[in-house]
Design an enzyme around this catalytic site. Structure first.
Site, PDB file in Angstrom:
ATOM      1  CE  LYS A 140     -28.733  55.496  43.637  1.00 42.31           C
ATOM      2  NZ  LYS A 140     -28.769  56.285  44.890  1.00 42.31           N
ATOM      3  CE1 TYR A 185     -23.698  56.899  42.295  1.00 40.42           C
ATOM      4  CE2 TYR A 185     -24.742  56.359  44.385  1.00 40.42           C
ATOM      5  CZ  TYR A 185     -24.669  57.144  43.255  1.00 40.42           C
ATOM      6  OH  TYR A 185     -25.559  58.175  43.063  1.00 40.42           O
TER       7      TYR A 185
HETATM    8  P1  NAD Z   1     -35.903  63.073  49.145  1.00 41.93           P
HETATM    9  O1  NAD Z   1     -36.560  62.453  50.313  1.00 41.93           O
HETATM   10  O2  NAD Z   1     -35.070  64.279  49.369  1.00 41.93           O
HETATM   11  O3  NAD Z   1     -36.975  63.438  48.023  1.00 41.93           O
HETATM   12  C1  NAD Z   1     -37.994  62.543  47.662  1.00 41.93           C
HETATM   13  C2  NAD Z   1     -39.175  63.324  47.129  1.00 41.93           C
HETATM   14  O4  NAD Z   1     -40.204  62.407  46.789  1.00 41.93           O
HETATM   15  C3  NAD Z   1     -39.743  64.316  48.139  1.00 41.93           C
HETATM   16  O5  NAD Z   1     -39.975  65.553  47.518  1.00 41.93           O
HETATM   17  C4  NAD Z   1     -41.050  63.680  48.562  1.00 41.93           C
HETATM   18  O6  NAD Z   1     -42.028  64.635  48.923  1.00 41.93           O
HETATM   19  C5  NAD Z   1     -41.435  62.922  47.300  1.00 41.93           C
HETATM   20  N1  NAD Z   1     -42.381  61.845  47.528  1.00 41.93           N
HETATM   21  C6  NAD Z   1     -43.385  61.550  46.697  1.00 41.93           C
HETATM   22  N2  NAD Z   1     -44.110  60.540  47.167  1.00 41.93           N
HETATM   23  C7  NAD Z   1     -43.565  60.196  48.349  1.00 41.93           C
HETATM   24  C8  NAD Z   1     -43.894  59.211  49.324  1.00 41.93           C
HETATM   25  N3  NAD Z   1     -44.923  58.372  49.178  1.00 41.93           N
HETATM   26  N4  NAD Z   1     -43.098  59.114  50.398  1.00 41.93           N
HETATM   27  C9  NAD Z   1     -42.041  59.910  50.570  1.00 41.93           C
HETATM   28  N5  NAD Z   1     -41.700  60.870  49.675  1.00 41.93           N
HETATM   29  C10 NAD Z   1     -42.457  61.015  48.579  1.00 41.93           C
HETATM   30  O7  NAD Z   1     -35.047  61.913  48.457  1.00 41.93           O
HETATM   31  P2  NAD Z   1     -33.881  62.110  47.383  1.00 41.93           P
HETATM   32  O8  NAD Z   1     -32.580  62.105  48.077  1.00 41.93           O
HETATM   33  O9  NAD Z   1     -34.216  63.229  46.498  1.00 41.93           O
HETATM   34  O10 NAD Z   1     -33.973  60.715  46.585  1.00 41.93           O
HETATM   35  C11 NAD Z   1     -34.959  60.474  45.589  1.00 41.93           C
HETATM   36  C12 NAD Z   1     -34.434  59.427  44.593  1.00 41.93           C
HETATM   37  O11 NAD Z   1     -33.253  59.926  43.969  1.00 41.93           O
HETATM   38  C13 NAD Z   1     -34.042  58.081  45.206  1.00 41.93           C
HETATM   39  O12 NAD Z   1     -34.394  57.038  44.348  1.00 41.93           O
HETATM   40  C14 NAD Z   1     -32.539  58.164  45.342  1.00 41.93           C
HETATM   41  O13 NAD Z   1     -31.890  56.902  45.277  1.00 41.93           O
HETATM   42  C15 NAD Z   1     -32.179  59.007  44.130  1.00 41.93           C
HETATM   43  N6  NAD Z   1     -30.940  59.786  44.323  1.00 41.93           N
HETATM   44  C16 NAD Z   1     -29.982  59.718  43.361  1.00 41.93           C
HETATM   45  C17 NAD Z   1     -28.817  60.424  43.500  1.00 41.93           C
HETATM   46  C18 NAD Z   1     -27.773  60.400  42.423  1.00 41.93           C
HETATM   47  O14 NAD Z   1     -26.687  60.929  42.640  1.00 41.93           O
HETATM   48  N7  NAD Z   1     -28.073  59.843  41.271  1.00 41.93           N
HETATM   49  C19 NAD Z   1     -28.604  61.194  44.637  1.00 41.93           C
HETATM   50  C20 NAD Z   1     -29.600  61.251  45.604  1.00 41.93           C
HETATM   51  C21 NAD Z   1     -30.774  60.538  45.431  1.00 41.93           C
END
Ligand code: NAD
Length: 372
Positions: free
Chosen positions: A138, A223
């Protein structure tokens, strides 16, 4: 690798399944029990090995119906580390240039996209074209138009599209939904949703309009948007919204710091919600109804979720949300199971339509009609 913690997790999960099954009259959403599982296994490749991807991978170690089978990442060192940790063969590892080749890999059933919001659409369309089921984090996309394109692409490719709405499998949440559905709360009158945290590093993608598509609303406010719909049990018909910004350097144009929004429902209920990147630990749902109330705090964090109603505390044990979610998604994708609350692209599209309308209402200062 099975650990004692995994074992306890499964035992705990089977605990809640029984009362839930009996009281809700729904299928056992978890289906973890002491019988060995010999049904189909969903083999998942995770795309985006960041913070949430890592959490999902860890949680999947306790799954019985789903397995982490592959990775897609732009960072070779992360791929090597994950291969060693999770025993992933070279043939199931991809980068962002070559992951279309996953179409030729019979050992992957689905790709779970866990990258920054702005990338979900193109990545989902490529995964669909490669003939694999899509699970997206999401928000599913940046706006409703993108969401519709994703739904159309998956339909055309004859693959399923699911979104990581982990709360849709959370026992206390589902118990409140059951009470509401079965009329125990009576007519629903009011919902309050408070969703926020104080965001740190000003250089992260969450504060970059290009990658995040907005600010707190896209990330955490969703949320309260989604929660208002499953708690009230109707689709909203109008929205009003107001934005406040205390730091114009950290929260640039198009990146919302705090938005308050109100939703009106056809049955007369209203919702009043707050989404913010500027208050710590804001995670509370409150539902008021003619014959009772339901209250959750924390309502949507990784848990333990705490909840009570006019009948008392909700005592279901904590489960790891992502473990249950992935087992349930396996049953949805491979066995056609109907989840108690939808987690498909159409469900996510409704949230995106509301997000579009909230941003429109902030801009115009007017009430915006919704047609979900
Ligand atoms: P994060 O920054 O920790 O991880 C993102 C990943 O994407 C990294 O490994 C990064 O290297 C990669 N990536 C690939 N292409 C990229 C680019 N062009 N620029 C930047 N990063 C790139 O982020 P996250 O917290 O893991 O969030 C990722 C997704 O998950 C988001 O859409 C967020 O809303 C969602 N999320 C959902 C929940 C949940 O509880 N459902 C919790 C956290 C995050």
């Amino acid at each position: 690798m099975n650990t004692r913690r995994d074992f306890l997790q499964k035992i705990t999960a089977s605990f809640f399944a029984l009362p839930f099954l009996t009281r809700q009259g729904l299928e056992d959403i978890n289906d973890h029990n002491n019988e060995p599982y010999d049904g189909p296994l969903l083999r998942v490749a995770i795309m985006g090995l960041g913070s949430y991807g890592t959490r999902v991978a860890e949680a999947m170690q306790a799954c019985t119906k789903a397995k982490l089978a592959g990775v897609i990442s732009g960072t070779p060192s992360k791929i090597t580390a994950w291969q060693a940790k999770y025993n992933i063969p070279d043939k199931n590892c991809y980068n962002y240039e070559n992951f279309d080749n996953i179409r030729d890999n019979p050992d992957i059933d689905a790709v779970y996209i866990i990258t920054p919001n702005a990338l979900h659409k193109e990545e989902a369309i490529r995964v669909a074209k490669a003939g694999k089921h899509v699970i997206s984090e999401k928000p599913m996309a940046l706006n409703a138009k993108e969401g519709q394109e994703m739904i159309a692409a998956c339909k055309k490719a004859n693959v399923k599209l699911l979104v990581g709405y982990r709360m849709h499998f959370e026992p206390k949440t589902l118990e409140i939904v059951r009470m509401r559905k079965e009329g125990e709360l009576g007519k629903i009158l009011f919902f309050q949703g408070l969703s926020g945290f104080r965001i740190g590093d000003p250089n992260q993608w969450r504060l970059n309009k290009e990658l995040a598509g907005g600010g707190s609303l896209m990330d955490i406010g969703i949320y309260s948007i989604n929660g208002s719909r499953y708690m009230v049990g109707e689709e909203p018909v109008w929205v009003t919204a107001q934005e406040t910004k205390t730091d114009r350097i950290k929260f640039k144009e198009g990146v919302d710091e705090t938005i308050q929004f109100q939703l009106g429902f056809p049955g007369g209920a209203v919702a009043s919600c707050l989404s913010t990147y500027n208050m710590n630990g804001l995670d509370r749902f409150y539902l008021n109804a003619e014959n009772g109330f339901a209250e959750m705090q924390p309502a949507t964090g990784y848990g333990p979720i705490k909840g009570r109603t006019n009948k008392g505390e909700l005592n279901y044990p904590h489960v790891t949300h992502q473990t249950v979610q992935m087992d349930e998604m396996s049953a949805i994708l491979l066995e056609g199971k109907q989840p108690p609350l939808p987690v498909d692209g159409e469900e996510a599209l409704k949230d995106l339509k509301i997000i579009d309308a909230i941003y429109e209402a902030v801009k115009s200062g007017k009430k915006v009609k919704l047609n979900l």
